[in-house]
Design a protein around this motif. Structure first.
Motif, PDB file in Angstrom:
ATOM      1  N   ALA A   8       0.801  -1.216   0.000  1.00 39.57           N
ATOM      2  CA  ALA A   8       0.000   0.000   0.000  1.00 39.57           C
ATOM      3  C   ALA A   8       0.838   1.273   0.000  1.00 39.57           C
ATOM      4  N   LYS A   9       2.144   1.173   0.304  1.00 39.67           N
ATOM      5  CA  LYS A   9       2.932   2.403   0.453  1.00 39.67           C
ATOM      6  C   LYS A   9       3.132   3.079  -0.899  1.00 39.67           C
ATOM      7  N   PRO A  10       3.029   4.416  -0.925  1.00 38.71           N
ATOM      8  CA  PRO A  10       3.336   5.121  -2.165  1.00 38.71           C
ATOM      9  C   PRO A  10       4.828   5.048  -2.425  1.00 38.71           C
ATOM     10  N   PHE A  11       5.227   5.085  -3.680  1.00 39.79           N
ATOM     11  CA  PHE A  11       6.653   4.980  -3.963  1.00 39.79           C
ATOM     12  C   PHE A  11       7.011   5.814  -5.180  1.00 39.79           C
ATOM     13  N   ALA A  12       8.300   6.040  -5.321  1.00 34.71           N
ATOM     14  CA  ALA A  12       8.818   6.771  -6.470  1.00 34.71           C
ATOM     15  C   ALA A  12       9.576   5.802  -7.350  1.00 34.71           C
ATOM     16  N   ALA A  13       9.498   6.002  -8.626  1.00 35.49           N
ATOM     17  CA  ALA A  13      10.227   5.130  -9.552  1.00 35.49           C
ATOM     18  C   ALA A  13      11.264   5.952 -10.282  1.00 35.49           C
ATOM     19  N   HIS A  14      12.448   5.419 -10.399  1.00 38.19           N
ATOM     20  CA  HIS A  14      13.417   6.008 -11.299  1.00 38.19           C
ATOM     21  C   HIS A  14      14.045   4.899 -12.116  1.00 38.19           C
ATOM     22  N   MET A  78      13.729   1.311 -10.356  1.00 39.80           N
ATOM     23  CA  MET A  78      14.015   1.330  -8.933  1.00 39.80           C
ATOM     24  C   MET A  78      12.941   2.111  -8.179  1.00 39.80           C
ATOM     25  N   ASP A  79      12.781   1.765  -6.918  1.00 39.72           N
ATOM     26  CA  ASP A  79      11.922   2.507  -5.997  1.00 39.72           C
ATOM     27  C   ASP A  79      12.838   3.303  -5.076  1.00 39.72           C
ATOM     28  N   GLU A  80      12.796   4.619  -5.186  1.00 40.95           N
ATOM     29  CA  GLU A  80      13.708   5.443  -4.398  1.00 40.95           C
ATOM     30  C   GLU A  80      13.253   5.515  -2.942  1.00 40.95           C
ATOM     31  N   ASP A  81      14.203   5.317  -2.038  1.00 42.14           N
ATOM     32  CA  ASP A  81      13.957   5.428  -0.603  1.00 42.14           C
ATOM     33  C   ASP A  81      14.883   6.488  -0.032  1.00 42.14           C
ATOM     34  N   ALA A  82      14.324   7.355   0.805  1.00 37.39           N
ATOM     35  CA  ALA A  82      15.105   8.460   1.339  1.00 37.39           C
ATOM     36  C   ALA A  82      16.102   8.003   2.398  1.00 37.39           C
ATOM     37  N   LEU A  83      15.738   7.012   3.220  1.00 34.32           N
ATOM     38  CA  LEU A  83      16.556   6.625   4.358  1.00 34.32           C
ATOM     39  C   LEU A  83      17.329   5.336   4.141  1.00 34.32           C
ATOM     40  N   SER A  84      16.881   4.491   3.241  1.00 38.46           N
ATOM     41  CA  SER A  84      17.566   3.221   3.001  1.00 38.46           C
ATOM     42  C   SER A  84      17.925   3.116   1.525  1.00 38.46           C
ATOM     43  N   ARG A  85      18.497   1.990   1.162  1.00 40.89           N
ATOM     44  CA  ARG A  85      18.866   1.791  -0.236  1.00 40.89           C
ATOM     45  C   ARG A  85      17.628   1.693  -1.117  1.00 40.89           C
ATOM     46  N   ASP A  86      17.809   2.101  -2.372  1.00 46.77           N
ATOM     47  CA  ASP A  86      16.704   1.988  -3.326  1.00 46.77           C
ATOM     48  C   ASP A  86      16.386   0.518  -3.569  1.00 46.77           C
TER      49      ASP A  86
END
Length: 814
Positions: A8-14, A78-86
């Motif tokens: 359910a979490k929103p995510f960013a893709a790059h 990839m799913d970008e994460d601010a605090l952990s690895r993508d």
């Protein structure tokens, strides 16, 4: 793109674009930073991040030079994460054969597949295999010497590799080399050989872990019967993935829409292209006086699909010959000769329009950045809600103007108009002040355009037509597109969000209205743009004054300006970097880097405290010996490069420069390699680590002058607007295009000759036949003869004297 919803979490893709290579002996692979899944090379580009969506759109384009030995191109989402690895969502892998099967390019949706760590390997291993006599039977001796470019599996940016050798039910292992992707073992193992045995020898590389299971790094499998026949074999072998496991049904993880085209060109020595270049240059110098009008024929025989590519190639070819202004002037005259209505001038996608677009991007991009950059930055930083269309106003998105009430629709429209007037006013003021900053060749070209149009439409009722001709390129095809898509013009690193995009769109519309000289037709299209009309009318006056000053340059002034500019080496690339030069024996931390502004020209790599302050030379271009990546563990960052050079005493020195992202890193590496490609004394090997304490951090060797443990990469990667011109490649691309329209060229010759006239001997003859006769006087026939000579040169290149390396350019669009 459509992605499956993992949770359910929103995510960013790059999107990470990566290229892998199939190895020959002693040809290295590039390595992957730790934040990416191990693959066969470093990512050469990273798209912008699209936040909180399962259906991202990028719309980004790349052109990439690939080495001759490349094997496949991989696209990682990839799913970008601010605090952990993508996190890796999935990948698409296109092999070289798959790309070759689509000469016009692959276009469509490709399914993403999940990434299996045992299939994501990189690097190569140095082995020596021998069949030697034994007491009872012959023995197989396997010497594990070293490995390079192994995948970094641990958090410290390295691995703890060891090698496992298996044969005929027996397994032997090397020692563990801690914290290295470039280990050296020099250990030997022996196995008894049974004649006729079908068992294979398997050499596997593993990353040792104390707590969790060991990570697979790759393997090489040898046919023992072939080894028995050869008796001895030694070399570098590419580590292969473990594909022995059966693939499970993994479900849907999404699809990626791509347009990919591989262009493979074999470039001959420069002398082979001189007749073609000289013929085209003669055509341009003669202008419309040329009886053959080769440029006009090239335009007529080029389909719309390839017109932009041909226009860009011709423009770069003539720019390299110092004839860009003359080439464009010829195109202006051809366009004007077939235009009867002033309001249709340069409105079609002709060779003139496409060539001017390319010219402005190549010659005027730095100028654009200086004029437009601050305004675009201001729009991005303000993040204001701006809307002029009453049907689209959303008051709730604006918030409160005071403590007690929301803004009304009228207030929103007025505030939006004020914001846009401010941005438009700032842009027009910056443009008005930029006359002297405009490149000399751009000013001269606009002067020619202005003069030609005024000669063609001299009446008083057409007094605005010369101005509109200039603004049709400057505003409508250069400034406005850059406002709409600042990332594609390198003005911003990321695409704008929805709110900022709307502001940019409205600003671009206003610039278009100014560029159209505020015609009634442009006002009638969108009546809700009326609040900007006073500023638009004022802008028209400012723009006409700017153009008048821009084209009012005398021949002597133009020559003086060009002479002054020629004394200054134009920058190939510039921007902020962090510098650190190792001098002490202590640990190297990222905090020891100092931020400076760097500028790379065809003479030197220089730096200054700010872009406008005085520059100091750091390294003379002729002294550079290599430009390479630094492995992540050395500085705790995967975006550090090293420039190896010789000082005044001839000693090798190294400057370490940190970039802000992988895109910047690859752009700088590519730019450095392009301008140094002809340097003498380029290194064949280097150390990806640093000499810390008493040893190299990469391979643990204690001799500081020890030969590098990895091969340097002399080939360049990215193709960009600020690339140094490649004259031979441009000539080859023109030759290849003309070869494809041979039939149309021959028809052009026949159409210009009488059946009983001097052109009759050309009928029914091939390019090769034409190359063997007396040079014809007709330029079209002469062109066919030159193409025939080039065709013969390509066919008859002897094996012992091959042409230069093939140029493989991958064109990508997501």
């Amino acid at each position: 793109m459509d992605l499956a919803r993992p949770c359910a979490k929103p995510f960013a893709a790059h999107l990470i674009l990566k290229m892998s290579s199939i190895q020959q002996h002693h040809i290295p692979l590039k390595k992957t930073p730790q934040c990416f899944p191990p693959a066969n090379s470093v990512p050469f580009s990273r798209t912008a991040t699209v936040w909180k969506t399962l259906c991202p759109f990028w719309g980004e384009e790349y052109q990439v030079h690939l080495p001759p030995t490349f094997h496949s191109v991989a696209f990682y989402v990839m799913d970008e994460d601010a605090l952990s690895r993508d996190d890796v969502i999935g990948k698409v892998c296109l092999t070289r054969d798959a790309l070759a099967a689509h000469p016009k390019g692959f276009s469509g949706w490709a399914h993403l597949t999940k990434v299996d760590p045992d299939e994501e390997v990189q690097g190569e291993i140095h082995l020596r295999l021998e069949v030697v006599p034994g007491t009872r039977a012959r023995r197989l001796r396997c010497s594990v010497l070293e490995a390079r470019d192994l995948a970094p599996k641990d958090r410290n940016g390295a691995s703890d590799p060891f090698v496992r050798v298996r044969y005929n039910g027996r397994t032997q292992e090397t020692s563990i080399v801690k914290k290295s992707c470039y280990p050296r073992w020099n250990e030997t193992f022996e196995f008894e050989l049974e004649e006729g045995a079908a068992e294979a020898l398997c050499v596997e590389a593993w990353d040792w872990d104390l707590v969790s299971r060991n990570d697979f790094l790759g393997k090489v499998v040898f046919n023992v019967q072939r080894l028995w026949a050869a008796q001895r074999e030694e070399g570098w072998f590419r580590l292969q993935p473990d594909q022995s496991k059966s693939r499970r049904e993994e479900g849907h993880v999404g699809s990626l829409q791509l347009e990919v085209r591989l262009r493979d060109e074999t470039v001959l020595p420069s002398a082979c292209y001189q007749p073609l270049v000289q013929l085209l240059c003669r055509e341009v110098k003669l202008g419309t006086q040329s009886p053959g009008q080769l440029i006009s024929l090239i335009e007529e025989t080029t389909s719309t699909e390839y017109l932009q590519e041909v226009a860009t190639t011709l423009l770069k070819l003539f720019l390299g010959q110092g004839l860009a202004k003359d080439f464009l002037d010829l195109l202006f005259q051809l366009e004007l000769s077939r235009t009867s209505e002033a309001n249709t001038l340069f409105r079609s996608n002709s060779l003139a329009s496409k060539s001017m677009e390319s010219f402005l991007k190549v010659a005027g991009m730095r100028y654009l950045h200086g004029v437009l950059g601050p305004i675009v930055d201001s729009v991005f930083e303000e993040k204001k809600y701006v809307e002029l269309d009453p049907s689209k106003v959303e008051v709730k998105d604006v918030g409160c103007s005071g403590l007690h009430r929301p803004q009304t629709e009228a207030e929103v429209l007025e505030q939006s108009a004020q914001t846009l007037r401010a941005h438009l006013g700032a842009l027009l003021s910056a443009l008005s002040r930029s006359v002297r900053a405009c490149p000399a060749v751009v000013r001269a070209t606009f002067r020619q355009l202005f003069r030609r149009v005024r000669e063609r439409f001299p009446s008083a009722q057409d007094e605005n037509v010369p101005f509109i001709a200039v603004t049709s390129f400057l505003c409508l095809r250069f400034i406005s597109p850059a406002i709409l898509a600042p990332k594609l013009f390198h003005l911003r690193e990321r695409h704008a969000d929805a709110r900022t995009s709307r502001t940019l769109l409205l600003l671009a519309k206003a610039v278009q209205n100014v560029g159209n000289m505020d015609t009634p037709a442009s006002r009638a299209k969108e009546a809700w743009m009326e609040p900007l009309q006073p500023m638009v009318r004022q802008g028209v006056a400012q723009l006409k004054d700017f153009i008048t000053k821009l084209v009012d340059i005398q021949e002597k002034d133009e020559l003086d300006l060009q002479r002054a500019l020629s004394l200054q080496a134009p920058p190939v690339k510039e921007g902020p970097l962090f510098i650190h030069r190792t001098k002490s024996k202590g640990p190297l931390m990222s905090s020891s880097f100092k931020k400076l502004h760097f500028s790379l020209t065809t003479e030197a790599l220089s730096f200054s405290k700010t872009p406008s302050s005085k520059k100091s030379t750091l390294i003379k271009l002729a002294n550079i010996r290599a430009a390479e990546k630094v492995e992540e563990k050395s500085f705790g960052s995967s975006h550090v490069m090293q420039v190896i050079y010789t000082d005044d005493a001839g000693r090798l020195q190294t400057a370490y420069l940190q970039c802000k992202c992988v895109n910047e890193l690859n752009q700088w590496l590519s730019a450095l390699r392009k301008v140094c490609i002809n340097n003498t004394g380029l290194l064949g090997s280097y150390h990806p680590g640093v000499f810390r304490g008493d040893k190299w951090s990469c391979c643990h060797q204690r001799d500081k002058t020890d030969l590098g443990c990895d091969k340097t990469r002399s080939w360049v990667t990215l193709q960009e607007w600020n690339d140094p011109l490649d004259h031979d490649l441009e000539a080859q691309l023109i030759y290849r295009h003309l070869l494809g329209v041979e039939a149309a060229l021959r028809r052009g010759v026949r159409d210009q000759t009488d059946p009983s006239g001097p052109g009759r001997h050309l009928r029914g003859r091939s390019l090769l036949d034409l190359s063997r006769g007396t040079p014809p006087e007709d330029p079209l026939a002469e062109l066919l003869q030159v193409l025939g000579d080039l065709q013969e040169a390509h066919r008859s290149s002897p094996a012992d004297s091959p042409p230069s390396e093939p140029s493989r350019v991958l064109e990508l669009q997501t």
